[in-house]
Scaffold this motif. Structure first.
Motif, mmCIF file in Angstrom:
data_model
loop_
_atom_site.group_PDB
_atom_site.id
_atom_site.type_symbol
_atom_site.label_atom_id
_atom_site.label_comp_id
_atom_site.label_asym_id
_atom_site.label_seq_id
_atom_site.Cartn_x
_atom_site.Cartn_y
_atom_site.Cartn_z
ATOM 1 N N GLY A 75 0.856 -1.340 0.075
ATOM 2 C CA GLY A 75 0.045 -0.130 -0.125
ATOM 3 C C GLY A 75 0.888 1.122 0.096
ATOM 4 O O GLY A 75 0.369 2.334 0.442
ATOM 5 N N THR A 76 1.852 1.377 -0.471
ATOM 6 C CA THR A 76 2.840 2.134 -0.565
ATOM 7 C C THR A 76 2.963 2.967 -2.111
ATOM 8 O O THR A 76 2.495 2.228 -2.882
ATOM 9 N N ASN A 77 3.358 3.966 -2.186
ATOM 10 C CA ASN A 77 3.674 4.686 -3.468
ATOM 11 C C ASN A 77 5.039 5.056 -4.212
ATOM 12 O O ASN A 77 5.018 5.689 -4.970
ATOM 13 N N SER A 78 6.039 4.941 -2.948
ATOM 14 C CA SER A 78 7.503 5.626 -3.621
ATOM 15 C C SER A 78 8.277 4.455 -2.651
ATOM 16 O O SER A 78 7.889 3.868 -1.931
ATOM 17 N N ARG A 79 9.612 4.665 -3.144
ATOM 18 C CA ARG A 79 10.537 3.777 -2.592
ATOM 19 C C ARG A 79 10.854 4.183 -1.217
ATOM 20 O O ARG A 79 10.997 3.561 -0.329
#
Length: 231
Positions: free
Chosen positions: A213-217
């Motif tokens: 559920g994350t959007n970036s490294r």
């Protein structure tokens, strides 16, 4: 893209098996579910790269199933194709309003389904790459992300681990990619270490975004450290 994992949800056994066989012959790995509830359980165990779902199903229909997916941050961007016997414009509009990515009326040409699947998977990889560093790699942005991750790693011992908010099952290759991402390496460096292509690394990073559920490294690294996912 031929190694992509697909989930097919349809309550008609004949159609379900026929579509599964065709997609498998086209090189995809296909899981099947006979209901939306069974599909939801499978997604919790192993997040697919794309979902193909019938609309008219008993108990939980396709629209309700899609809403369940879109309301969960892990699956908000998961590509979904609707299969249905309905072909009226109003039904198509309802499908797109429910945020499906494509809509195919039965009976359909299986080659068209394969083309739609490949197109959506390709778009997802491009979207992931764009999210990470734009259409044209921005060296300053890449450096900023690495700096952020390095800063997080310097505080690694001070990060308090908390229980996972939801169950996550990672494949061995996904775990390997995650471990390397959490060292501050970018896709090209990870690909070199794992002796694979940058495209494959992008695919695995995209799956990790979906599963966590994350959007970036940076978000991914923080999440992994906070919940003990990284080795």
């Amino acid at each position: 893209m031929s190694s992509a994992q697909l989930l097919l949800v349809d309550d008609e056994p004949g159609l379900r098996e026929a579509v599964k066989d065709y997609l498998s012959e086209s090189g995809f790995s296909v899981q099947v579910a006979s209901s939306a509830r069974e599909g939801w359980e499978l997604i919790q165990q192993n997040t697919p790269d794309l979902v193909i779902s019938d609309i008219m199903m008993p108990q939980v229909d396709g629209y309700q199933f899609l809403k369940q997916l879109r309301d969960d941050p892990r699956f908000k961007a998961l590509p979904v194709i609707f299969l249905t016997a309905k072909g009226m414009t109003g039904d198509r509009i309802q499908g797109y309003q429910a945020r499906c990515d494509a809509y195919l009326s039965k009976p359909f040409d299986p080659d068209e389904l394969v083309a739609i699947v490949e197109n959506l998977l390709e778009r997802r990889v491009v979207a992931t790459a764009t999210t990470e560093h734009g259409d044209i790699p921005d060296i300053a942005d890449l450096a900023h992300q690495i700096a952020q991750i390095k800063a997080i790693l310097t505080q690694k011992n001070g990060i308090v681990q908390t229980p996972m908010p939801f169950k996550i099952d990672l494949t061995p290759r996904e775990q390997s990619v995650l471990d390397l991402v959490t060292t501050g390496l970018m896709n090209k460096e990870i690909a070199r270490q794992l002796q694979t292509s940058v495209r494959n690394v992008e695919k695995y990073v995209s799956r990790l975004f979906s599963k966590t559920g994350t959007n970036s490294r940076t978000e991914l690294v923080r999440f992994a450290l906070e919940h003990g996912l990284a080795k």
